[in-house]
Design a protein around this motif. Structure first.
Motif, PDB file in Angstrom:
ATOM      1  N   LEU A 428      39.115  22.958 -14.228  1.00 39.27           N
ATOM      2  CA  LEU A 428      39.593  24.102 -14.690  1.00 39.27           C
ATOM      3  C   LEU A 428      39.760  24.587 -13.462  1.00 39.27           C
ATOM      4  CD1 LEU A 428      38.512  24.876 -18.353  1.00 39.27           C
ATOM      5  CD2 LEU A 428      40.644  24.288 -17.364  1.00 39.27           C
ATOM      6  N   ARG A 429      38.182  24.799 -12.900  1.00 44.70           N
ATOM      7  CA  ARG A 429      38.466  25.925 -11.521  1.00 44.70           C
ATOM      8  C   ARG A 429      39.501  25.434 -10.930  1.00 44.70           C
ATOM      9  NH1 ARG A 429      34.193  25.344  -6.909  1.00 44.70           N
ATOM     10  NH2 ARG A 429      34.618  27.840  -5.816  1.00 44.70           N
ATOM     11  N   ARG A 430      40.442  24.155 -10.862  1.00 38.25           N
ATOM     12  CA  ARG A 430      40.759  23.895  -9.383  1.00 38.25           C
ATOM     13  C   ARG A 430      42.533  24.304 -10.009  1.00 38.25           C
ATOM     14  NH1 ARG A 430      37.921  18.613  -9.768  1.00 38.25           N
ATOM     15  NH2 ARG A 430      36.434  18.363  -7.819  1.00 38.25           N
ATOM     16  N   GLN A 431      42.441  23.633 -11.489  1.00 41.79           N
ATOM     17  CA  GLN A 431      43.675  24.594 -11.767  1.00 41.79           C
ATOM     18  C   GLN A 431      44.332  25.731 -12.503  1.00 41.79           C
ATOM     19  OE1 GLN A 431      43.818  22.670 -15.805  1.00 41.79           O
ATOM     20  NE2 GLN A 431      43.045  20.493 -15.224  1.00 41.79           N
ATOM     21  N   LEU A 432      42.669  27.048 -12.407  1.00 45.55           N
ATOM     22  CA  LEU A 432      43.308  28.256 -11.399  1.00 45.55           C
ATOM     23  C   LEU A 432      43.479  28.211 -10.533  1.00 45.55           C
ATOM     24  CD1 LEU A 432      40.125  28.961 -13.550  1.00 45.55           C
ATOM     25  CD2 LEU A 432      42.308  29.454 -14.276  1.00 45.55           C
ATOM     26  N   ASN A 433      43.171  27.346  -9.095  1.00 44.12           N
ATOM     27  CA  ASN A 433      43.378  27.675  -8.097  1.00 44.12           C
ATOM     28  C   ASN A 433      45.203  27.357  -7.836  1.00 44.12           C
ATOM     29  OD1 ASN A 433      41.170  28.660  -6.945  1.00 44.12           O
ATOM     30  ND2 ASN A 433      40.222  26.194  -7.045  1.00 44.12           N
ATOM     31  N   GLN A 434      45.249  26.373  -7.817  1.00 42.83           N
ATOM     32  CA  GLN A 434      46.712  26.259  -8.350  1.00 42.83           C
ATOM     33  C   GLN A 434      47.599  26.987  -9.178  1.00 42.83           C
ATOM     34  OE1 GLN A 434      46.917  22.163 -10.319  1.00 42.83           O
ATOM     35  NE2 GLN A 434      46.135  21.462  -8.408  1.00 42.83           N
ATOM     36  N   LEU A 435      47.459  27.904 -10.321  1.00 40.84           N
ATOM     37  CA  LEU A 435      48.000  28.477 -10.537  1.00 40.84           C
ATOM     38  C   LEU A 435      47.869  29.978 -10.234  1.00 40.84           C
ATOM     39  CD1 LEU A 435      49.335  30.353 -13.021  1.00 40.84           C
ATOM     40  CD2 LEU A 435      46.704  30.241 -14.159  1.00 40.84           C
ATOM     41  N   GLN A 456      44.020  36.368   3.041  1.00 37.62           N
ATOM     42  CA  GLN A 456      42.293  35.301   2.983  1.00 37.62           C
ATOM     43  C   GLN A 456      42.040  35.459   1.566  1.00 37.62           C
ATOM     44  OE1 GLN A 456      39.767  38.699   3.647  1.00 37.62           O
ATOM     45  NE2 GLN A 456      40.696  39.252   5.870  1.00 37.62           N
ATOM     46  N   MET A 457      43.013  35.842   0.622  1.00 36.84           N
ATOM     47  CA  MET A 457      42.437  35.193  -1.138  1.00 36.84           C
ATOM     48  C   MET A 457      43.713  34.220  -0.949  1.00 36.84           C
ATOM     49  SD  MET A 457      43.003  38.781  -3.158  1.00 36.84           S
ATOM     50  CE  MET A 457      43.002  38.085  -4.375  1.00 36.84           C
ATOM     51  N   ALA A 458      44.569  33.683  -0.233  1.00 36.97           N
ATOM     52  CA  ALA A 458      45.417  32.564  -0.302  1.00 36.97           C
ATOM     53  C   ALA A 458      44.438  31.135   0.275  1.00 36.97           C
ATOM     54  CB  ALA A 458      47.057  32.539  -0.388  1.00 36.97           C
ATOM     55  N   GLN A 459      44.063  31.282   1.284  1.00 35.69           N
ATOM     56  CA  GLN A 459      43.434  31.538   1.974  1.00 35.69           C
ATOM     57  C   GLN A 459      41.771  30.414   1.661  1.00 35.69           C
ATOM     58  OE1 GLN A 459      42.215  32.851   6.008  1.00 35.69           O
ATOM     59  NE2 GLN A 459      44.605  32.633   6.849  1.00 35.69           N
ATOM     60  N   LYS A 460      41.650  31.552   0.911  1.00 35.75           N
ATOM     61  CA  LYS A 460      40.263  30.807  -0.018  1.00 35.75           C
ATOM     62  C   LYS A 460      40.595  30.160  -0.966  1.00 35.75           C
ATOM     63  CE  LYS A 460      39.100  32.844  -3.381  1.00 35.75           C
ATOM     64  NZ  LYS A 460      38.350  34.454  -4.304  1.00 35.75           N
ATOM     65  N   TRP A 461      41.643  29.712  -2.269  1.00 40.42           N
ATOM     66  CA  TRP A 461      42.286  29.378  -3.314  1.00 40.42           C
ATOM     67  C   TRP A 461      42.684  28.118  -2.442  1.00 40.42           C
ATOM     68  CZ3 TRP A 461      45.334  33.788  -4.195  1.00 40.42           C
ATOM     69  CH2 TRP A 461      44.493  35.304  -5.893  1.00 40.42           C
ATOM     70  N   GLU A 462      42.997  27.996  -1.126  1.00 42.68           N
ATOM     71  CA  GLU A 462      43.389  26.255  -0.789  1.00 42.68           C
ATOM     72  C   GLU A 462      41.813  25.794  -0.180  1.00 42.68           C
ATOM     73  OE1 GLU A 462      46.362  27.603   2.495  1.00 42.68           O
ATOM     74  OE2 GLU A 462      47.254  28.416   1.615  1.00 42.68           O
ATOM     75  N   ALA A 463      41.533  26.494  -0.082  1.00 46.28           N
ATOM     76  CA  ALA A 463      39.947  25.929   0.841  1.00 46.28           C
ATOM     77  C   ALA A 463      39.242  25.499  -1.130  1.00 46.28           C
ATOM     78  CB  ALA A 463      39.305  26.981   1.076  1.00 46.28           C
ATOM     79  N   ASN A 464      39.580  26.015  -1.485  1.00 49.35           N
ATOM     80  CA  ASN A 464      38.534  25.520  -3.059  1.00 49.35           C
ATOM     81  C   ASN A 464      39.517  24.207  -3.752  1.00 49.35           C
ATOM     82  OD1 ASN A 464      36.741  27.510  -3.071  1.00 49.35           O
ATOM     83  ND2 ASN A 464      37.888  29.175  -4.439  1.00 49.35           N
ATOM     84  N   GLN A 465      40.904  24.478  -3.162  1.00 52.71           N
ATOM     85  CA  GLN A 465      41.402  23.569  -3.474  1.00 52.71           C
ATOM     86  C   GLN A 465      41.225  21.844  -2.846  1.00 52.71           C
ATOM     87  OE1 GLN A 465      42.744  23.812  -6.358  1.00 52.71           O
ATOM     88  NE2 GLN A 465      44.718  22.630  -5.982  1.00 52.71           N
ATOM     89  N   ALA A 466      40.702  21.970  -1.753  1.00 56.29           N
ATOM     90  CA  ALA A 466      40.795  20.795  -1.117  1.00 56.29           C
ATOM     91  C   ALA A 466      38.904  20.737  -0.854  1.00 56.29           C
ATOM     92  CB  ALA A 466      41.032  20.980   0.361  1.00 56.29           C
ATOM     93  N   GLU A 467      38.146  21.154  -1.472  1.00 57.28           N
ATOM     94  CA  GLU A 467      36.605  21.063  -1.219  1.00 57.28           C
ATOM     95  C   GLU A 467      36.050  20.321  -2.403  1.00 57.28           C
ATOM     96  OE1 GLU A 467      34.568  24.038  -4.833  1.00 57.28           O
ATOM     97  OE2 GLU A 467      34.434  24.585  -2.364  1.00 57.28           O
ATOM     98  N   SER A 468      35.069  18.876  -1.790  1.00 57.29           N
ATOM     99  CA  SER A 468      34.651  18.128  -2.817  1.00 57.29           C
ATOM    100  C   SER A 468      33.929  18.358  -3.772  1.00 57.29           C
ATOM    101  CB  SER A 468      34.379  17.267  -1.513  1.00 57.29           C
ATOM    102  OG  SER A 468      33.240  17.468  -1.204  1.00 57.29           O
TER     103      SER A 468
END
Length: 524
Positions: A428-435, A456-468
């Motif tokens: 769900l967290r990944r999907q929220l980042n995508q949204l 910076q917020m966009a970069q944070k969401w992209e990083a959260n998307q990519a994190e393992s």
């Protein structure tokens, strides 16, 4: 009251220490609190506490029910509504009926009306005890949802039976048509009044200029208003609190600000924690009051009657749990049920064994009047009170201590959810980042270059998307981050001591921010 105030303070500290011990040895804290209260009551110098039933019904019951209504999942409650309804109403009535027959047959001097009175008192299981036990063991979500949903409603059904039986004992007659109409009004009037009060409170939160502190005070007043109004109109105050609580819980995003929601949760967690601890300690402390009027029968006979009623309750609930399975398997051929699969024998056994009794039973027994309207002594009041105490103590000790081991031995699997809860959270967290990224790119793409904060917020969401998964859950990273936060707190405290030019209010805002950062790590 004032003279015993130091004793009450020591009692609160004792409750905290006992709950810590219970968590340490992984035992449900109601068990330790009742035993501790029992031992404390035997000390000669301890003040003799006289517990009024109104104290439990008015002060303790409304907030505990209201908090439970806020915690429960409406989706799960509705999904399992037929099973929950059968346990909360049908099984409670069957328990009361079997107890009435057993008491009438085995206990000298017990009429059927007195038996139903006793059955209404001891029929509802206690939710707090089961919840405290389930913290230490993993059970399928359906079992915990059914137990939580049942606990919201069974108090109302048992108290309705208790009220009718009390009238029958007092008047010597029972009119079925009047009882049926009263029963319907107690349910509909209780739920209706709770919904009405809840709707008014919701509009007050939404349209009045309240802040977080005012919102918290309103939430504290709300359950009492629901309960008192429900009782004053002759309906069920318990159902009023449950109905209104469920309404407000499911609309919390519409009338409470984020600050109010965050702070309200903290207040209510502490309040419920303390109230639950107090009520179970009071059960044990009430032993001298319970045994004082036991004169007609010997202590051995009274204990025997209590153990007999306990056995009847346990066996009847187990049979009812398996009976509910049989009814469901038959009903699925004619109506849509929540689950068409055969639940087997493990799940129903856990539901049947999780039948510890608690504070509502004691409060109902204490509320029996000492005399009838005619002035005669209420028949068997002291024996009913003692039997209730034995039932509570026995079920807490036997079922409460053995339930965790039984659940581990049965090794239950969850048939409803394929993914573990932590993996659901990450997905769900990944999907929220995508949204968030999609919305930002579609609506404010041109603002990203001009607003560094948005970038910076966009970069944070992209990083959260990519994190393992390993990165997001690494305990070493959390430990290091906590050390950094503690260093920042120490630096802020030093600045507050040395820099007179900095307002302490500003320092406190930064400290609050650091606390929120540390709290966020619970969900990473």
């Amino acid at each position: 009251m004032v003279d015993n105030f130091p004793f009450y303070l020591c009692l609160v500290v004792a409750i905290l220490l006992l709950i810590m011990l219970a968590n340490k040895i992984r035992v449900a804290y109601p068990v330790l609190l009742v035993l501790a209260g029992l031992l404390i009551s035997l000390v000669p110098a301890i003040p003799n506490l006289h517990i009024e039933s109104e104290l439990i019904f008015i002060i303790f019951l409304p907030p505990l029910l209201y908090d439970a209504a806020w915690q429960i999942s409406w989706k799960e409650l509705w999904h399992w509504r037929r099973v929950i309804g059968s346990f909360a109403f049908v099984v409670v009535f069957l328990n009361a009926l079997v107890v009435a027959l057993a008491a009438n047959y085995f206990i000298p001097g017990f009429s059927l009306a007195l038996g139903f009175l006793l059955g209404g008192i001891v029929s509802p299981p206690d939710a707090v005890s089961a919840g405290a036990i389930l913290k230490f063991v993993k059970v399928p979500k359906r079992i915990s949802s059914i137990l939580e949903g049942e606990s919201l409603l069974n108090d109302a059904s048992s108290l309705i039976i208790f009220r009718f039986a009390l009238i029958a004992v007092g008047t010597g007659q029972f009119l079925w048509h009047q009882a049926a109409l009263t029963f319907v009004w107690m349910i509909l009037g209780g739920i209706g009044s709770g919904l009405l009060v809840g709707y008014i409170i919701m509009k007050m939160h939404k349209f009045l200029p309240t802040d977080a502190n005012m919102d918290i005070v309103l939430t504290l007043v709300t359950p009492y208003a629901m309960y008192i109004i429900g009782e004053e109109i002759g309906s069920s105050g318990v159902l009023a609190v449950v109905g209104g609580g469920l309404l407000l819980s499911n609309h919390r995003l519409n009338f409470l600000s984020s600050s109010s929601r965050l702070r309200t949760v903290n207040v209510w967690e502490s309040l419920s924690f303390m109230l639950n601890g107090l009520v179970f300690m009071l059960i044990g402390l009430d032993l001298p009051q319970i045994t004082a009027g036991l004169e007609r029968v010997t202590m051995i006979s009274a204990v025997g009657y209590g153990l007999l009623i306990t056995l009847v309750l346990v066996v009847t609930r187990l049979i009812s749990a398996y009976g509910a399975v049989v009814v469901t398997l038959i009903a699925r051929n004619y109506i849509t049920v929540a689950d068409t699969r055969n639940p087997g024998v493990k799940g129903p056994f856990v539901l049947g064994w999780a039948g510890m009794r608690g504070v509502v039973s004691l409060a109902a027994a204490l509320s029996i009047p000492a005399t009838l309207k005619s002035g005669a002594e209420f028949p068997e009041r002291n024996l009913i009170l003692f039997i209730t105490f034995v039932v509570i103590l026995t079920t807490l000790l036997v079922q409460g201590l053995t339930l965790p081991a039984i659940i581990r031995r049965l090794n239950l699997t969850d048939p409803d959810y394929d993914l573990p809860e932590d993996e659901m959270y990450r997905n769900l967290r990944r999907q929220l980042n995508q949204l968030a990224l999609k919305y930002l790119n579609e609506n404010y793409q041109d603002k990203l270059t001009d607003h560094p904060v948005l970038r910076q917020m966009a970069q944070k969401w992209e990083a959260n998307q990519a994190e393992s998964d390993a990165t997001s859950l690494a305990e070493d990273s959390k430990t290091i981050y906590r050390e950094i936060l503690n260093e920042q707190r120490a630096w802020l405290a030093k600045q507050n001591d040395e820099q007179n030019a900095i307002l302490e209010e500003v320092i406190r805002k930064h400290l609050l921010f650091l606390d929120l950062e540390e709290e966020k790590m619970r969900f990473l």
